[in-house]
Design a protein around this motif. Structure first.
Motif, PDB file in Angstrom:
ATOM      1  N   ALA A  78      -1.848  10.756   5.930  1.00  0.00           N
ATOM      2  CA  ALA A  78      -1.579  11.735   4.877  1.00  0.00           C
ATOM      3  C   ALA A  78      -0.423  11.294   3.971  1.00  0.00           C
ATOM      4  O   ALA A  78      -0.414  11.582   2.775  1.00  0.00           O
ATOM      5  N   GLU A  79       0.544  10.571   4.544  1.00  0.00           N
ATOM      6  CA  GLU A  79       1.743  10.161   3.798  1.00  0.00           C
ATOM      7  C   GLU A  79       1.660   8.734   3.262  1.00  0.00           C
ATOM      8  O   GLU A  79       2.665   8.185   2.828  1.00  0.00           O
ATOM      9  N   LYS A  80       0.471   8.160   3.315  1.00  0.00           N
ATOM     10  CA  LYS A  80       0.324   6.732   3.005  1.00  0.00           C
ATOM     11  C   LYS A  80       0.994   6.326   1.687  1.00  0.00           C
ATOM     12  O   LYS A  80       1.648   5.283   1.605  1.00  0.00           O
ATOM     13  N   ASP A  81       0.848   7.123   0.640  1.00  0.00           N
ATOM     14  CA  ASP A  81       1.385   6.763  -0.678  1.00  0.00           C
ATOM     15  C   ASP A  81       2.861   7.086  -0.843  1.00  0.00           C
ATOM     16  O   ASP A  81       3.494   6.638  -1.797  1.00  0.00           O
ATOM     17  N   ASN A  82       3.399   7.874   0.082  1.00  0.00           N
ATOM     18  CA  ASN A  82       4.819   8.245   0.003  1.00  0.00           C
ATOM     19  C   ASN A  82       5.359   8.481   1.413  1.00  0.00           C
ATOM     20  O   ASN A  82       5.622   9.613   1.818  1.00  0.00           O
ATOM     21  N   ILE A  85       9.672   4.593  11.440  1.00  0.00           N
ATOM     22  CA  ILE A  85       9.198   3.926  12.654  1.00  0.00           C
ATOM     23  C   ILE A  85       8.479   4.919  13.553  1.00  0.00           C
ATOM     24  O   ILE A  85       8.806   6.112  13.574  1.00  0.00           O
ATOM     25  N   TRP A  86       7.479   4.428  14.246  1.00  0.00           N
ATOM     26  CA  TRP A  86       6.694   5.251  15.163  1.00  0.00           C
ATOM     27  C   TRP A  86       6.867   4.667  16.556  1.00  0.00           C
ATOM     28  O   TRP A  86       6.510   3.520  16.794  1.00  0.00           O
ATOM     29  N   GLY A 108      -3.650  -0.625   7.345  1.00  0.00           N
ATOM     30  CA  GLY A 108      -2.567  -1.066   6.463  1.00  0.00           C
ATOM     31  C   GLY A 108      -1.415  -0.073   6.350  1.00  0.00           C
ATOM     32  O   GLY A 108      -0.695  -0.070   5.356  1.00  0.00           O
ATOM     33  N   LEU A 109      -1.229   0.742   7.391  1.00  0.00           N
ATOM     34  CA  LEU A 109      -0.173   1.760   7.353  1.00  0.00           C
ATOM     35  C   LEU A 109       1.148   1.237   7.922  1.00  0.00           C
ATOM     36  O   LEU A 109       2.183   1.873   7.754  1.00  0.00           O
ATOM     37  N   THR A 110       1.072   0.107   8.621  1.00  0.00           N
ATOM     38  CA  THR A 110       2.267  -0.403   9.297  1.00  0.00           C
ATOM     39  C   THR A 110       2.584  -1.824   8.827  1.00  0.00           C
ATOM     40  O   THR A 110       1.745  -2.511   8.258  1.00  0.00           O
ATOM     41  N   GLY A 162       6.330   0.656   3.772  1.00  0.00           N
ATOM     42  CA  GLY A 162       6.959   1.498   2.759  1.00  0.00           C
ATOM     43  C   GLY A 162       8.112   2.317   3.309  1.00  0.00           C
ATOM     44  O   GLY A 162       8.578   3.263   2.653  1.00  0.00           O
ATOM     45  N   ALA A 163       8.588   1.967   4.528  1.00  0.00           N
ATOM     46  CA  ALA A 163       9.718   2.686   5.139  1.00  0.00           C
ATOM     47  C   ALA A 163      10.907   2.709   4.184  1.00  0.00           C
ATOM     48  O   ALA A 163      11.273   1.686   3.614  1.00  0.00           O
TER      49      ALA A 163
END
Length: 337
Positions: free
Chosen positions: A65-69, A74-75, A90-92, A256-257
């Motif tokens: 849900a937050e991919k663009d922002n 860290i998870w 491609g989220l990490t 994008g962190a």
């Protein structure tokens, strides 16, 4: 005198800079462990952790849900499959830790197959929890193999989580498919369905029910047993003698962190023996990934367990997970009990 004042001012400035730093962490292990990580890390580094506690499925949904922002840096923790899916989507972020050589081969393999977008931080075997008092009262034997769970005398006395919401239960399906072949595994799951009294939402729900005498047997990660036993509950665990799978709990830096440097420092800290030993100190008995971490005797002895050659890459892929869960919903969960 001037130099002393200057030194004090510099130190004060450095301290203020450290305390102003924040790292945003989604934590997918048990709440007590998450809270201790937050406290210890802040105390030892001066960096504040903004901690959100979420199950691994919920965490993945948030990252999508937050991919663009991204609001997360860290998870930490949770079953490895959703971490592999995050890498696939491609989220990490690719990050090769200099600590990798100090980790068990299974943790290094988790990193390698994700393109170094996640890393293994602990592992825990799948098995059965049972309440010896309840089994004795009902004159039921301790199950020792997967086939044992299909015995008619166990009808209504087994709990397992729902794979749509639980990484534990999905690990069970993937393990059985790899052991038996897909069609035979689903025949097994249909037969098991007759003996299941309840499918819980969370993976730890069934062993908590066993500990409290609400059901006799659970399909669980066996490292969840000792913490219940330490609270005085009658619960024991066993791994099936015909083979089993294991979870690889993982950690990932978010692409994008906003606090990337702080995220990398936390990542490195989380791979140290001292950080990994916090798990057992908080009644969580997974096997740490750092080979130098001191092991609590209640951590399962992996040398005594028969493991299958679990294909984490294949069964951690989004499409395969969706397909198997959809088949379980259609072929198994729709059946009467």
């Amino acid at each position: 005198m001037k130099s002393k004042i200057l030194t004090a001012a510099v130190l004060l400035g450095l301290s203020a800079a450290a305390s102003a730093q924040t790292v945003n962490v989604i934590c997918s292990v048990q709440a007590e462990w998450c809270n201790v990580i937050s406290t210890v890390y802040a105390r030892t580094t001066g960096v504040r952790i903004n901690m959100a506690l979420k199950g691994s499925g919920e965490a993945l949904a948030q990252l999508i849900a937050e991919k663009d922002n991204p609001k997360t840096d860290i998870w930490f923790g949770g079953t490895g499959d959703p971490h592999l899916q995050a890498a696939e989507q491609g989220l990490t972020l690719e990050y090769k830790s200099p600590t990798l050589s100090q980790l068990h081969p299974w943790a290094q393999q988790q990193a390698k197959q994700s393109g170094y977008k996640t890393v293994g931080i602990y592992s825990g075997p799948l098995g059965f929890g049972y309440n010896p008092e309840l089994l004795a009262k009902k004159k039921l034997p301790v199950p020792k193999t997967w086939a044992d769970l299909l015995k008619p005398e166990y009808k209504g006395d087994i709990q397992v989580a729902n794979p749509a919401s639980s990484g534990t239960a999905y690990t069970m399906i993937a393990t059985l498919v790899q052991m038996m072949g897909e069609d035979k595994a689903f025949d097994y799951l249909k037969a098991l369905h007759k003996n299941v009294g309840q499918y819980t939402r969370s993976g730890t729900g069934p062993i908590k029910a066993v500990a409290r005498g609400e059901t006799a047997i659970s399909i669980s990660f066996v490292h969840d047993g000792p913490g219940e036993k330490m609270q005085g509950f009658p619960v024991e665990t066993i791994t099936p003698s015909d083979g089993t799978g294991a979870e690889i709990g993982s950690m990932s830096i978010i692409k994008g962190a906003r606090n990337l440097d702080a995220a990398k420092k936390f990542y490195e800290w989380a791979l140290t023996p001292a950080a990994q030993e916090l798990g057992a100190a908080n009644k969580q008995f997974q096997l740490p990934s750092n080979i130098n971490a001191k092991l609590d005797p209640r951590i399962p002895d992996f040398k005594k367990i028969k493991f299958i050659n679990y294909d984490y890459a294949k069964y951690g892929a989004s499409a395969e997970r969706r397909r198997l869960i959809a088949r379980w919903e259609k072929d198994v969960n729709s059946l009467p009990r």
